[in-house]
Design an enzyme around this catalytic site. Structure first.
Site, mmCIF file in Angstrom:
data_model
loop_
_atom_site.group_PDB
_atom_site.id
_atom_site.type_symbol
_atom_site.label_atom_id
_atom_site.label_comp_id
_atom_site.label_asym_id
_atom_site.label_seq_id
_atom_site.Cartn_x
_atom_site.Cartn_y
_atom_site.Cartn_z
ATOM 1 N N CYS A 102 0.835 -1.197 0.000
ATOM 2 C CA CYS A 102 0.000 0.000 0.000
ATOM 3 C C CYS A 102 0.875 1.254 0.000
ATOM 4 C CB CYS A 102 -0.912 -0.002 1.226
ATOM 5 S SG CYS A 102 -1.980 1.452 1.342
ATOM 6 N N CYS A 108 -1.149 6.264 6.680
ATOM 7 C CA CYS A 108 -2.491 5.867 7.118
ATOM 8 C C CYS A 108 -2.374 5.053 8.398
ATOM 9 C CB CYS A 108 -3.160 5.046 6.026
ATOM 10 S SG CYS A 108 -4.705 4.251 6.519
ATOM 11 N N CYS A 137 -3.019 0.133 9.022
ATOM 12 C CA CYS A 137 -2.143 -1.038 9.137
ATOM 13 C C CYS A 137 -0.853 -0.662 9.845
ATOM 14 C CB CYS A 137 -1.804 -1.599 7.755
ATOM 15 S SG CYS A 137 -3.223 -2.232 6.828
ATOM 16 N N CYS A 197 -7.614 0.689 -1.059
ATOM 17 C CA CYS A 197 -7.204 0.041 0.191
ATOM 18 C C CYS A 197 -7.047 -1.451 -0.070
ATOM 19 C CB CYS A 197 -8.245 0.282 1.284
ATOM 20 S SG CYS A 197 -7.814 -0.475 2.868
ATOM 21 N N GLN A 234 -18.929 -9.844 11.330
ATOM 22 C CA GLN A 234 -17.490 -10.012 11.209
ATOM 23 C C GLN A 234 -17.022 -9.646 9.801
ATOM 24 O OE1 GLN A 234 -15.461 -10.470 13.546
ATOM 25 N NE2 GLN A 234 -16.432 -11.584 15.212
ATOM 26 N N TYR A 272 -25.025 -11.747 23.693
ATOM 27 C CA TYR A 272 -24.558 -10.763 22.702
ATOM 28 C C TYR A 272 -24.631 -11.384 21.307
ATOM 29 C CZ TYR A 272 -22.323 -8.794 26.934
ATOM 30 O OH TYR A 272 -22.053 -8.298 28.182
ATOM 31 N N ASP A 283 -29.869 -10.722 22.839
ATOM 32 C CA ASP A 283 -29.209 -9.453 22.534
ATOM 33 C C ASP A 283 -30.134 -8.319 22.957
ATOM 34 O OD1 ASP A 283 -26.687 -8.691 20.480
ATOM 35 O OD2 ASP A 283 -28.167 -7.109 20.735
ATOM 36 N N ASP A 318 -19.807 -13.036 23.256
ATOM 37 C CA ASP A 318 -19.069 -12.265 22.247
ATOM 38 C C ASP A 318 -19.417 -10.782 22.416
ATOM 39 O OD1 ASP A 318 -17.589 -11.406 20.116
ATOM 40 O OD2 ASP A 318 -18.905 -12.240 18.573
ATOM 41 N N CYS A 334 -12.944 -9.355 20.615
ATOM 42 C CA CYS A 334 -12.091 -8.557 19.732
ATOM 43 C C CYS A 334 -11.082 -7.750 20.540
ATOM 44 C CB CYS A 334 -12.926 -7.636 18.847
ATOM 45 S SG CYS A 334 -13.963 -6.471 19.774
#
Length: 574
Positions: free
Chosen positions: A162, A168, A171, A267, A367, A401, A422, A471, A498
């Site tokens: 990239c 940016c 990453c 991207c 996801q 969740y 949820d 989750d 996450c």
């Protein structure tokens, strides 16, 4: 290597939250009560994670001798061992010691009393960096990466794909071989449990190797580039001055460590369909610029239409490939996947995980790396039940969740009853629709909307016959949820996260116990043992890792042995 890079922090292009700062800088179960457990004060933020690792590095490498320090204090000069920090915005040469869990390189000062944080670097790099902010009290400074003076053996700049890399903030690792990225992400999980679980190391099993993504680039099914409003001051509107665009503004993502939007035409971590959509949306904004009075965020979400080859003639397969420049055709064996990019948040997008279909509003959460989802859900499926299933009484699944039903639906065949919960009514509506879409009867897969304060109030499944999948969002679980979970005490818990730092915090409470909460072994005692820990790389080239912790409920005998060990340890200390 010389770079125009200025400092960096994760942004929307890799799925993390923006850092709230000055110019250099979901959904959930509601919790009506103020958090009271001290362990839950930890947020797992980048700043908190970085500080923990700075302290660990200083402790590991300090050269200060206690006798020297005592002597200096006796001579009336307690600050004599403190290092003098370079001036702000000065340039310095630094040797990178290690890579932090935030994705930044850490370099020690010559006297090992201060740490410099340098983005886009690898352990072993010798770099030139510019200091832009000191945190003297915490013994570290943030810097801008300027250039590599001597590359690390781990660095391979030919891997960078990239042109915006090192500018940016999306990453951090494009210059690192993928096997090195995966090995580093294993250490992120390890450090998370060392720094945030508050558990005896003997209670934390060896972290297994990180499972890699089948696609290192071209994997991300959702991107949200944005552009800022017309230039002007805040008082212009009050004065009746209309702010207008004089030219097309930069459309893209944040410059590392700033609130400045940089123009990004493409991207490479986005899927091919998303990248085509990005090109199309950039042109549309330019053509319709006069209709915008302020900035906007653009949605780019991949959509898949599955076509059975048995339902079409072979000639039509070839025709599909050239039918539109905005359509991507993928041959998936018995099926053709026709992929397009949706830009309307209210439109429906479809994704397939193996043979399961999921339809959601394009702007909602799902996801964002479809290539790893079959591996990921297969791993959960293989570990959600105990290895010896012959004696297992588990027949029920609770998916907390649950969102639009990913785990409830993909795991439902293992259980007699599967219930997704949820707080979002719209997510529950999607989940119920997805269950019917995948031909699952309501008796096998059902969904309800519930507040965390009353999450288990209507659950009739016995805890010893139930497994709970968690989750939560990045902030982790609320205290009310954890208290209810411990009291309900299901036979097994699979915690997907996450943010492995808040996961470690919460798992620490399930294993170590919460004050005043009885999970079956007495108030304040933990109810679980960690069976396994592993990371999954949902976002290659970035510093993010998804964690999966599998917990099993302790037996009464194990609890008694653990209690006796604790008593022996306390007696020895006394």
């Amino acid at each position: 290597m010389t770079s125009s890079a200025v400092n960096v922090g994760p942004i929307e292009s890799n799925g993390a939250k923006k850092r709230s700062s000055d110019s250099r800088s979901s959904y959930r179960f509601k919790n009506k009560k103020q958090k009271s457990n001290q362990a839950l004060q930890s947020t797992g933020s980048n700043e908190e994670v970085l500080l923990a690792e700075v302290r660990a590095l200083l402790e590991k490498h300090t050269l200060e001798d206690s006798c020297t320090r005592d002597s200096a204090e006796e001579n009336g000069n307690p600050n004599s061992t403190k290092s003098t920090l370079p001036e702000q915005f000065s340039e310095i040469k630094l040797d990178i010691s290690e890579l932090s869990s935030t994705g930044d390189g850490l370099a020690l000062s010559p006297d090992s009393k201060h740490v410099y944080v340098v983005p886009f670097t690898a352990p072993g790099d010798v770099v030139k960096a510019k200091i832009f902010k000191h945190f003297s009290k915490d013994s570290y400074s943030l810097t801008d990466f300027i250039e590599v003076l001597k590359p690390s053996p781990h660095r391979d700049d030919s891997l960078v794909k990239c042109p915006y890399f090192a500018t940016c903030s999306g990453c951090q690792f494009q210059m690192l071989p993928y096997h090195f990225q995966l090995a580093h992400k294993k250490t992120i999980v390890e450090k998370a449990y060392q720094n945030f679980s508050n558990l005896d190391p003997n209670l934390v099993p060896t972290v297994r190797d990180t499972i890699g993504s089948p696609m290192e680039y071209g994997y991300r099914t959702k991107l949200t580039p944005h552009f800022d409003g017309p230039p002007g001051t805040r008082s212009d509107r009050r004065k009746g001055i209309k702010r207008v665009f004089e030219s097309v503004p930069p459309i893209g993502f944040m410059k590392k460590g700033t609130r400045i939007t940089i123009d990004i035409e493409d991207c490479p971590i986005g899927t091919e369909a998303v990248r085509l959509g990005m090109k199309r949306e950039r042109k549309r904004v330019a053509d319709e610029l006069s209709t915008y009075k302020r900035g906007a965020t653009l949605l780019l979400r991949e959509n898949t239409k599955r076509i059975s080859k048995g339902d079409m003639k072979e000639s039509k397969v070839e025709d599909l490939d050239s039918s539109s420049k905005d359509v991507v055709i993928e041959d998936r064996g018995d099926y053709i996947h026709k992929k397009t990019c949706i830009t309307d948040p209210n439109s429906k997008s479809t994704e397939y995980v193996d043979d399961f279909a999921f339809v959601n509003p394009a702007g909602s959460f799902f996801q964002n790396n479809n290539s790893i989802l079959p591996i990921f859900t297969s791993y959960i499926r293989d570990h959600i039940l105990p290895r010896n299933t012959t004696d297992s009484k588990i027949s029920n699944l609770i998916d907390a969740y649950s969102g639009s039903g990913l785990f409830t639906i993909t795991l439902s065949s293992l259980f007699t009853h599967s219930l997704g919960i949820d707080i979002s009514a719209s997510s529950i509506e999607c989940a119920n629709s997805n269950a019917r879409l995948n031909k699952l009867p309501e008796s096998q897969a059902n969904f309800i909307a519930a507040d965390a304060a009353n999450l288990f109030a209507s659950i009739t499944f016995p805890g010893d016959e139930t497994v709970v999948v968690i989750d939560p969002p990045r902030k982790g679980c609320d205290e009310s949820f954890l208290r209810q979970l411990l009291r309900y005490s299901p036979e097994r818990v699979v915690y997907v996260s996450c943010n492995v730092h808040t996961q470690a915090r919460d798992v620490g409470l399930l294993v170590g116990g919460m004050e005043g909460v009885d999970g079956g072994f007495g108030p304040g005692s933990g109810a679980y043992e960690i069976e396994s820990l592993r990371g999954f790389d949902f976002f290659p080239q970035t510093g993010h890792v998804e964690g999966v912790a599998v917990l099993r409920r302790k037996t009464a005998e194990e609890s008694m042995i653990e209690k006796k060990r604790g008593e022996v340890g306390t007696a020895a200390e006394e």
